[in-house]
Design an enzyme around this catalytic site. Structure first.
Site, PDB file in Angstrom:
ATOM      1  N   HIS A  32      30.959 -34.459 -18.947  1.00 50.51           N
ATOM      2  CA  HIS A  32      31.549 -35.720 -18.477  1.00 50.51           C
ATOM      3  C   HIS A  32      30.767 -36.251 -17.266  1.00 50.51           C
ATOM      4  O   HIS A  32      30.481 -37.455 -17.176  1.00 50.51           O
ATOM      5  CB  HIS A  32      33.012 -35.515 -18.045  1.00 50.51           C
ATOM      6  N   LYS A  56      51.462 -34.922 -24.833  1.00 48.17           N
ATOM      7  CA  LYS A  56      50.594 -33.742 -24.768  1.00 48.17           C
ATOM      8  C   LYS A  56      50.976 -32.883 -23.573  1.00 48.17           C
ATOM      9  O   LYS A  56      51.490 -33.391 -22.583  1.00 48.17           O
ATOM     10  CB  LYS A  56      49.133 -34.188 -24.609  1.00 48.17           C
ATOM     11  N   ARG A 105      28.593 -36.391 -28.553  1.00 50.06           N
ATOM     12  CA  ARG A 105      27.842 -35.143 -28.439  1.00 50.06           C
ATOM     13  C   ARG A 105      27.123 -34.798 -29.740  1.00 50.06           C
ATOM     14  O   ARG A 105      25.999 -34.329 -29.743  1.00 50.06           O
ATOM     15  CB  ARG A 105      28.784 -33.989 -28.082  1.00 50.06           C
ATOM     16  N   SER A 143      36.082 -29.611 -23.009  1.00 52.72           N
ATOM     17  CA  SER A 143      37.082 -29.057 -22.081  1.00 52.72           C
ATOM     18  C   SER A 143      37.819 -27.891 -22.737  1.00 52.72           C
ATOM     19  O   SER A 143      38.098 -26.875 -22.094  1.00 52.72           O
ATOM     20  CB  SER A 143      38.098 -30.127 -21.682  1.00 52.72           C
TER      21      SER A 143
END
Ligand code: PNS
Length: 177
Positions: A32, A56, A105, A143
């Protein structure tokens, strides 16, 4: 029309190029950070938008995630960090921003990102999504992987800012008590 130096300084804030970099950031990783650094080469201001999603249960609270990013970019006036809930396009509009940065990515990211970008375009055709690729050395990083590796005793040095590693240590120490 000739614009002198002083006028140019006065016009500058009006022309500030801003972009939003949204995400969950649970927690922020060096991938990030890499995208934010790249974004800063194109934009005067990067607004990092941390999603506050009540559905979440992240490891770090919204406020903790915001603070970790703020501390990572402490003293850098070109990075603002705030949380948001609801639609990303509404957050962008509230901040008068019409560019959203997303990191790509690998090909596996593409389908989800493509859907999201086109949905956001359907909701707000004036907002563009800009995809940026992180350095190859972070192309495997997420993450979730960082949390898993750390929890299982693996080394995450070089994958997250040092203060995030410290925060992970504290978090997992507290959860063991
Ligand atoms: O880091 P993430 O979890 O991949 O980030 C996803 C995020 C926060 C960018 C996305 O879930 C989002 O924009 N959520 C806000 C709600 C929204 O606008 N949904 C419609 C977009 S398709």
């Amino acid at each position: 029309m000739i614009i002198d130096n002083q006028e140019c300084q006065e016009l500058k804030p009006l022309m500030e190029r801003k972009a939003i970099y949204p995400g969950s950031f649970d927690p922020i990783t060096n991938g990030h950070v890499d995208i934010i650094q790249r974004g800063k080469k194109i934009f005067d201001k990067i607004i990092v938008g941390v999603l506050d999603n009540p559905k979440k249960t992240p490891l770090f609270s919204t406020q903790e995630r915001v603070e970790l990013i703020r501390k990572t970019f402490e003293g850098d006036p070109s990075v603002d960090v705030m949380s948001f809930d609801g639609l990303l396009v509404d957050f962008a509009r509230r901040n008068k921003v019409n560019v959203v940065i997303r990191g790509l990515r690998a090909i596996s990211d593409f389908e989800y990102e493509f859907q999201m970008a086109l949905m956001n375009r359907k909701l707000a055709s004036d907002i563009e999504t800009l995809f940026m690729m992180p350095s190859l050395k972070y192309s495997f990083l997420s993450s979730n992987l960082v949390k898993e590796v750390f929890q299982l005793g693996g080394c995450i040095k070089d994958l997250v800012p040092p203060l995030v590693e410290e925060a992970l240590k504290k978090k997992f120490m507290n959860s063991k008590k």
